[in-house]
Design a protein around this motif. Structure first.
Motif, PDB file in Angstrom:
ATOM      1  N   ASP A 193       0.822  -1.200   0.000  1.00  0.00           N
ATOM      2  CA  ASP A 193       0.000   0.000   0.000  1.00  0.00           C
ATOM      3  C   ASP A 193       0.863   1.260   0.000  1.00  0.00           C
ATOM      4  N   CYS A 194       1.941   1.260   0.769  1.00  0.00           N
ATOM      5  CA  CYS A 194       2.847   2.424   0.764  1.00  0.00           C
ATOM      6  C   CYS A 194       3.412   2.678  -0.632  1.00  0.00           C
ATOM      7  N   TYR A 195       3.675   1.613  -1.357  1.00  0.00           N
ATOM      8  CA  TYR A 195       4.228   1.742  -2.708  1.00  0.00           C
ATOM      9  C   TYR A 195       3.159   2.184  -3.707  1.00  0.00           C
ATOM     10  N   LEU A 196       2.001   1.527  -3.667  1.00  0.00           N
ATOM     11  CA  LEU A 196       0.970   1.796  -4.677  1.00  0.00           C
ATOM     12  C   LEU A 196       0.144   3.048  -4.381  1.00  0.00           C
ATOM     13  N   ALA A 197      -0.008   3.388  -3.128  1.00  0.00           N
ATOM     14  CA  ALA A 197      -0.819   4.556  -2.749  1.00  0.00           C
ATOM     15  C   ALA A 197       0.066   5.585  -2.051  1.00  0.00           C
ATOM     16  N   TRP A 198       1.264   5.779  -2.582  1.00  0.00           N
ATOM     17  CA  TRP A 198       2.226   6.679  -1.947  1.00  0.00           C
ATOM     18  C   TRP A 198       1.667   8.088  -1.787  1.00  0.00           C
ATOM     19  N   GLY A 199       0.835   8.537  -2.706  1.00  0.00           N
ATOM     20  CA  GLY A 199       0.244   9.872  -2.595  1.00  0.00           C
ATOM     21  C   GLY A 199      -0.657   9.985  -1.375  1.00  0.00           C
ATOM     22  N   CYS A 200      -1.408   8.933  -1.089  1.00  0.00           N
ATOM     23  CA  CYS A 200      -2.267   8.921   0.105  1.00  0.00           C
ATOM     24  C   CYS A 200      -1.423   8.977   1.368  1.00  0.00           C
ATOM     25  N   TRP A 201      -0.314   8.244   1.379  1.00  0.00           N
ATOM     26  CA  TRP A 201       0.584   8.250   2.530  1.00  0.00           C
ATOM     27  C   TRP A 201       1.237   9.616   2.697  1.00  0.00           C
ATOM     28  N   ASP A 202       1.622  10.239   1.570  1.00  0.00           N
ATOM     29  CA  ASP A 202       2.237  11.576   1.644  1.00  0.00           C
ATOM     30  C   ASP A 202       1.260  12.621   2.160  1.00  0.00           C
ATOM     31  N   ASN A 203      -0.004  12.527   1.721  1.00  0.00           N
ATOM     32  CA  ASN A 203      -1.012  13.518   2.103  1.00  0.00           C
ATOM     33  C   ASN A 203      -1.525  13.347   3.528  1.00  0.00           C
ATOM     34  N   ASP A 204      -1.631  12.088   3.999  1.00  0.00           N
ATOM     35  CA  ASP A 204      -2.226  11.844   5.315  1.00  0.00           C
ATOM     36  C   ASP A 204      -1.720  10.512   5.877  1.00  0.00           C
TER      37      ASP A 204
END
Length: 182
Positions: free
Chosen positions: A63-74
């Motif tokens: 998930d950190c790899y595929l949804a990195w934008g979500c992790w960066d934002n929140d």
């Protein structure tokens, strides 16, 4: 060895590795001597814990790899979403939850019992590339039937396993239901 590590470390190692030593696993005291022929239930508990943690951490990595934008934002919100897929208050902490004595969370036998966990897993996967159309509709108590549950579980599982394989080159470790013996 005494010169490098001191007497305290050697004394501790003697306590841990001696036949009289005791280890604690999920609040249970286990004699080191009994591990030569461990009870079936202990083997099941350790196997369950390893599979569960393997699943949790690899899901988080993917998930950190595929949804990195979500992790960066929140980061906090994403971590909370990830933790909400699993029953318990410990998050992704090793050995801290009691061994399940019945199916729960994603594996709950009741329709409404698994709904919040499956919905959160679906939400997590929706931020990945190439998510399947049937996963884009939120699951609610109004639209969640036995048929819908089976369909979503099948699609979520297939999508997760294939995506994991595509990125790691092997199938994922996932928890299994173990026959309970005492």
């Amino acid at each position: 060895m005494q010169d490098l590590f001191g007497d305290d470390l050697l004394a501790t190692q003697g306590d841990i590795f001696s036949p009289e030593g005791v280890v604690e696993f999920q609040g249970e005291q286990i004699s080191i001597a009994s591990l030569a022929t461990p009870p079936a239930l202990l083997v099941q508990k350790i196997t369950w814990e390893l599979f569960k943690l393997g699943f949790w951490y690899k899901l988080r990595d993917l998930d950190c790899y595929l949804a990195w934008g979500c992790w960066d934002n929140d980061t906090v919100g994403r971590e909370q979403l990830l933790h909400s897929i699993f029953l318990g208050e410990a998050g992704l902490v090793m050995w801290s939850e009691s061994f399940p004595l019945e199916t729960y969370g994603l594996w709950n036998n009741t329709l409404m019992g698994c709904l919040p966990y499956l919905e959160n897993f679906r939400r997590l996967l929706c931020d990945w590339d190439d998510v399947l159309p049937c996963l884009t509709t939120p699951l609610t108590s109004d639209n969640f039937t036995d048929t819908k549950s089976w369909e979503v579980k099948r699609v979520v599982t297939t999508f997760y396993v294939q995506t994991f394989f595509d990125h790691f080159g092997r199938p994922p470790i996932v928890p299994h239901l173990l026959p309970m013996q005492s």
